[in-house]
Design a protein around this motif. Structure first.
Motif, PDB file in Angstrom:
ATOM      1  N   GLU A  17       0.849  -1.194   0.000  1.00 15.61           N
ATOM      2  CA  GLU A  17       0.000   0.000   0.000  1.00 15.61           C
ATOM      3  C   GLU A  17       0.888   1.249   0.000  1.00 15.61           C
ATOM      4  O   GLU A  17       1.945   1.250   0.612  1.00 15.61           O
ATOM      5  CB  GLU A  17      -0.913  -0.007   1.235  1.00 15.61           C
ATOM      6  CG  GLU A  17      -1.898  -1.166   1.292  1.00 15.61           C
ATOM      7  CD  GLU A  17      -2.972  -1.105   0.204  1.00 15.61           C
ATOM      8  OE1 GLU A  17      -2.963  -0.143  -0.601  1.00 15.61           O
ATOM      9  OE2 GLU A  17      -3.801  -2.009   0.159  1.00 15.61           O
ATOM     10  N   PRO A  18       0.522   2.312  -0.691  1.00 18.32           N
ATOM     11  CA  PRO A  18      -0.742   2.521  -1.412  1.00 18.32           C
ATOM     12  C   PRO A  18      -0.696   2.052  -2.871  1.00 18.32           C
ATOM     13  O   PRO A  18      -1.637   2.312  -3.621  1.00 18.32           O
ATOM     14  CB  PRO A  18      -0.918   4.042  -1.349  1.00 18.32           C
ATOM     15  CG  PRO A  18       0.501   4.556  -1.410  1.00 18.32           C
ATOM     16  CD  PRO A  18       1.341   3.557  -0.660  1.00 18.32           C
ATOM     17  N   ASN A  19       0.397   1.378  -3.249  1.00 19.69           N
ATOM     18  CA  ASN A  19       0.543   0.977  -4.654  1.00 19.69           C
ATOM     19  C   ASN A  19       0.254  -0.502  -4.885  1.00 19.69           C
ATOM     20  O   ASN A  19       0.590  -1.037  -5.938  1.00 19.69           O
ATOM     21  CB  ASN A  19       1.973   1.291  -5.138  1.00 19.69           C
ATOM     22  CG  ASN A  19       2.305   2.764  -5.019  1.00 19.69           C
ATOM     23  OD1 ASN A  19       1.512   3.608  -5.421  1.00 19.69           O
ATOM     24  ND2 ASN A  19       3.461   3.069  -4.436  1.00 19.69           N
ATOM     25  N   ARG A  20      -0.339  -1.167  -3.903  1.00 25.90           N
ATOM     26  CA  ARG A  20      -0.597  -2.593  -4.016  1.00 25.90           C
ATOM     27  C   ARG A  20      -1.563  -2.896  -5.164  1.00 25.90           C
ATOM     28  O   ARG A  20      -2.560  -2.199  -5.361  1.00 25.90           O
ATOM     29  CB  ARG A  20      -1.179  -3.118  -2.698  1.00 25.90           C
ATOM     30  CG  ARG A  20      -1.708  -4.522  -2.761  1.00 25.90           C
ATOM     31  CD  ARG A  20      -2.040  -5.031  -1.370  1.00 25.90           C
ATOM     32  NE  ARG A  20      -3.067  -6.057  -1.410  1.00 25.90           N
ATOM     33  CZ  ARG A  20      -3.279  -6.925  -0.434  1.00 25.90           C
ATOM     34  NH1 ARG A  20      -2.560  -6.892   0.651  1.00 25.90           N
ATOM     35  NH2 ARG A  20      -4.237  -7.835  -0.542  1.00 25.90           N
ATOM     36  N   VAL A  21      -1.228  -3.957  -5.916  1.00 25.74           N
ATOM     37  CA  VAL A  21      -2.101  -4.430  -6.999  1.00 25.74           C
ATOM     38  C   VAL A  21      -2.586  -5.824  -6.640  1.00 25.74           C
ATOM     39  O   VAL A  21      -1.782  -6.739  -6.411  1.00 25.74           O
ATOM     40  CB  VAL A  21      -1.339  -4.471  -8.347  1.00 25.74           C
ATOM     41  CG1 VAL A  21      -2.226  -5.085  -9.434  1.00 25.74           C
ATOM     42  CG2 VAL A  21      -0.866  -3.084  -8.748  1.00 25.74           C
ATOM     43  N   ASP A  22      -3.899  -5.996  -6.558  1.00 25.75           N
ATOM     44  CA  ASP A  22      -4.489  -7.312  -6.260  1.00 25.75           C
ATOM     45  C   ASP A  22      -4.713  -8.049  -7.572  1.00 25.75           C
ATOM     46  O   ASP A  22      -5.644  -7.742  -8.315  1.00 25.75           O
ATOM     47  CB  ASP A  22      -5.800  -7.145  -5.490  1.00 25.75           C
ATOM     48  CG  ASP A  22      -5.557  -6.600  -4.090  1.00 25.75           C
ATOM     49  OD1 ASP A  22      -4.875  -7.288  -3.310  1.00 25.75           O
ATOM     50  OD2 ASP A  22      -6.008  -5.474  -3.800  1.00 25.75           O
ATOM     51  N   ALA A  23      -3.854  -9.038  -7.844  1.00 24.92           N
ATOM     52  CA  ALA A  23      -3.883  -9.726  -9.137  1.00 24.92           C
ATOM     53  C   ALA A  23      -4.857 -10.899  -9.142  1.00 24.92           C
ATOM     54  O   ALA A  23      -5.419 -11.241 -10.188  1.00 24.92           O
ATOM     55  CB  ALA A  23      -2.478 -10.216  -9.492  1.00 24.92           C
ATOM     56  N   VAL A  24      -5.027 -11.546  -7.987  1.00 25.36           N
ATOM     57  CA  VAL A  24      -5.962 -12.675  -7.854  1.00 25.36           C
ATOM     58  C   VAL A  24      -6.764 -12.449  -6.585  1.00 25.36           C
ATOM     59  O   VAL A  24      -6.211 -12.147  -5.526  1.00 25.36           O
ATOM     60  CB  VAL A  24      -5.204 -14.021  -7.785  1.00 25.36           C
ATOM     61  CG1 VAL A  24      -6.160 -15.174  -7.492  1.00 25.36           C
ATOM     62  CG2 VAL A  24      -4.445 -14.275  -9.082  1.00 25.36           C
ATOM     63  N   LYS A  25      -8.098 -12.608  -6.697  1.00 23.15           N
ATOM     64  CA  LYS A  25      -8.975 -12.262  -5.580  1.00 23.15           C
ATOM     65  C   LYS A  25      -9.919 -13.415  -5.254  1.00 23.15           C
ATOM     66  O   LYS A  25     -10.806 -13.751  -6.045  1.00 23.15           O
ATOM     67  CB  LYS A  25      -9.803 -11.014  -5.941  1.00 23.15           C
ATOM     68  CG  LYS A  25      -8.974  -9.817  -6.396  1.00 23.15           C
ATOM     69  CD  LYS A  25      -9.879  -8.755  -7.025  1.00 23.15           C
ATOM     70  CE  LYS A  25      -9.067  -7.702  -7.753  1.00 23.15           C
ATOM     71  NZ  LYS A  25      -9.917  -6.797  -8.533  1.00 23.15           N
ATOM     72  N   SER A  26      -9.693 -14.038  -4.118  1.00 25.32           N
ATOM     73  CA  SER A  26     -10.603 -15.052  -3.552  1.00 25.32           C
ATOM     74  C   SER A  26     -10.977 -16.138  -4.566  1.00 25.32           C
ATOM     75  O   SER A  26     -12.158 -16.491  -4.712  1.00 25.32           O
ATOM     76  CB  SER A  26     -11.880 -14.386  -3.020  1.00 25.32           C
ATOM     77  OG  SER A  26     -11.559 -13.461  -2.013  1.00 25.32           O
ATOM     78  N   VAL A  27      -9.981 -16.680  -5.254  1.00 20.03           N
ATOM     79  CA  VAL A  27     -10.231 -17.729  -6.248  1.00 20.03           C
ATOM     80  C   VAL A  27     -10.273 -19.090  -5.559  1.00 20.03           C
ATOM     81  O   VAL A  27      -9.399 -19.426  -4.760  1.00 20.03           O
ATOM     82  CB  VAL A  27      -9.140 -17.711  -7.334  1.00 20.03           C
ATOM     83  CG1 VAL A  27      -9.165 -18.995  -8.169  1.00 20.03           C
ATOM     84  CG2 VAL A  27      -9.331 -16.492  -8.235  1.00 20.03           C
ATOM     85  N   SER A  28     -11.299 -19.879  -5.872  1.00 18.60           N
ATOM     86  CA  SER A  28     -11.450 -21.229  -5.330  1.00 18.60           C
ATOM     87  C   SER A  28     -11.893 -22.181  -6.432  1.00 18.60           C
ATOM     88  O   SER A  28     -12.765 -21.842  -7.237  1.00 18.60           O
ATOM     89  CB  SER A  28     -12.496 -21.262  -4.203  1.00 18.60           C
ATOM     90  OG  SER A  28     -12.126 -20.439  -3.117  1.00 18.60           O
ATOM     91  N   PHE A  29     -11.258 -23.354  -6.483  1.00 17.54           N
ATOM     92  CA  PHE A  29     -11.722 -24.436  -7.354  1.00 17.54           C
ATOM     93  C   PHE A  29     -11.046 -25.726  -6.911  1.00 17.54           C
ATOM     94  O   PHE A  29     -10.057 -25.712  -6.176  1.00 17.54           O
ATOM     95  CB  PHE A  29     -11.454 -24.152  -8.844  1.00 17.54           C
ATOM     96  CG  PHE A  29     -10.009 -23.933  -9.208  1.00 17.54           C
ATOM     97  CD1 PHE A  29      -9.153 -25.001  -9.461  1.00 17.54           C
ATOM     98  CD2 PHE A  29      -9.503 -22.638  -9.322  1.00 17.54           C
ATOM     99  CE1 PHE A  29      -7.833 -24.795  -9.818  1.00 17.54           C
ATOM    100  CE2 PHE A  29      -8.174 -22.422  -9.673  1.00 17.54           C
ATOM    101  CZ  PHE A  29      -7.336 -23.508  -9.913  1.00 17.54           C
ATOM    102  N   ALA A  30     -11.600 -26.843  -7.348  1.00 18.97           N
ATOM    103  CA  ALA A  30     -11.033 -28.157  -7.024  1.00 18.97           C
ATOM    104  C   ALA A  30     -11.064 -29.016  -8.284  1.00 18.97           C
ATOM    105  O   ALA A  30     -11.986 -28.915  -9.098  1.00 18.97           O
ATOM    106  CB  ALA A  30     -11.824 -28.826  -5.903  1.00 18.97           C
ATOM    107  N   ILE A  31     -10.036 -29.853  -8.433  1.00 24.84           N
ATOM    108  CA  ILE A  31      -9.915 -30.717  -9.612  1.00 24.84           C
ATOM    109  C   ILE A  31      -9.707 -32.152  -9.149  1.00 24.84           C
ATOM    110  O   ILE A  31      -8.803 -32.429  -8.349  1.00 24.84           O
ATOM    111  CB  ILE A  31      -8.725 -30.289 -10.496  1.00 24.84           C
ATOM    112  CG1 ILE A  31      -8.781 -28.790 -10.778  1.00 24.84           C
ATOM    113  CG2 ILE A  31      -8.727 -31.069 -11.801  1.00 24.84           C
ATOM    114  CD1 ILE A  31      -7.514 -28.257 -11.391  1.00 24.84           C
ATOM    115  N   LYS A  32     -10.528 -33.046  -9.661  1.00 27.24           N
ATOM    116  CA  LYS A  32     -10.376 -34.462  -9.328  1.00 27.24           C
ATOM    117  C   LYS A  32      -9.229 -35.075 -10.127  1.00 27.24           C
ATOM    118  O   LYS A  32      -8.909 -34.613 -11.223  1.00 27.24           O
ATOM    119  CB  LYS A  32     -11.686 -35.217  -9.607  1.00 27.24           C
ATOM    120  CG  LYS A  32     -12.798 -34.872  -8.629  1.00 27.24           C
ATOM    121  CD  LYS A  32     -14.035 -35.694  -8.875  1.00 27.24           C
ATOM    122  CE  LYS A  32     -14.777 -35.184 -10.096  1.00 27.24           C
ATOM    123  NZ  LYS A  32     -16.144 -35.691 -10.205  1.00 27.24           N
TER     124      LYS A  32
END
Length: 251
Positions: A17-32
């Motif tokens: 901060e204050p220059n933080r870049v959020d590149a991925v936000k709360s990503v969820s998945f599952a792979i069998k």
């Protein structure tokens, strides 16, 4: 069937901060195990950053990453890289220009504790559709498709269970792309591999994957089966836009 890979509330950011870049936000998945999962979206949507977080190539991340139902910590150990390997977009950049194919594969096998290297290298080359004649060539002596086959052979050398595929055909001529995609399909079936594939090309994902996550601005906006995608049955406006753009491009 057990989950090969599970991502829960993954966040990735760059800078402070204050220059933080959020590149991925709360990503969820599952792979069998044995499935093939696609991450699609425009450039900058965060899809490749997800792969880099899994492999430990980003410094700042939070959430949970589970491989074979074991949670990963901050560092990736050798056991992780025996289980998970990555194939990068540009095969020329990912291969050392002064190392022969033999050296590339030998060093990977030695690193992971394999013996009988003289037997294993021809088998790896055969697996990716290259003859033993390629063993002592340098990357500049290979075509783009041949270089990517060597990169795939290197990823297969530790006998992983999961391959992360970051736009594996986008740097190749259109005529070669289908050959590499068909090779990857054959290898998945032969070795019971689990794939996570990043692509901006919905036709590629439709050919390779069972399920797709659509990403926009770092977040997953929709999950859908490939059958649903092929039938143009998206719910989110951005997913609909992607499908319509892809259909117009193919037309």
């Amino acid at each position: 069937m057990k989950k090969a890979l599970e991502i829960l509330n993954l966040n990735v950011w760059f800078g402070e901060e204050p220059n933080r870049v959020d590149a991925v936000k709360s990503v969820s998945f599952a792979i069998k195990q044995g499935d093939s999962f696609g991450l699609v979206g425009e450039s900058g949507s965060g899809k490749s950053t997800v792969l880099r977080a899994i492999t430990g190539l980003v410094p700042n991340w939070s959430g949970d990453i589970l491989v074979d139902q074991k949670q990963l910590g901050a560092k990736r150990d050798r056991a992780f890289y025996k289980t998970v390997q990555m194939v990068f977009q540009d095969p020329y950049a990912s291969l050392h220009p002064r190392h022969t194919v033999d050296r590339v594969l030998s060093e990977t096998l030695q690193l992971h504790g394999f013996g009988d290297i003289d037997t294993k290298i021809p088998k790896l080359l055969d697996d990716v559709g290259l003859s033993a004649a390629f063993r002592f060539r340098y990357p500049h002596q290979l075509s783009g498709g041949q270089r990517q086959r060597v990169a795939i052979a290197r990823a297969l050398a530790p006998e992983p269970e999961i391959l992360l595929l970051d736009e594996p055909t986008s740097a190749l001529d259109v005529s070669v792309q289908a050959e590499i995609l068909n090779l990857l399909c054959d290898l998945r079936a032969e070795h019971n591999l689990t794939y996570v594939m990043v692509s901006h090309d919905l036709a590629v994902v439709g050919h390779m994957c069972d399920e797709v996550a659509v990403m926009q601005h770092g977040a997953v906006v929709e999950m859908m089966t490939v059958d649903k995608m092929r039938q143009q049955q998206a719910d989110h406006p951005y997913s609909k836009h992607l499908l319509e753009s892809s259909a117009r491009y193919r037309a």
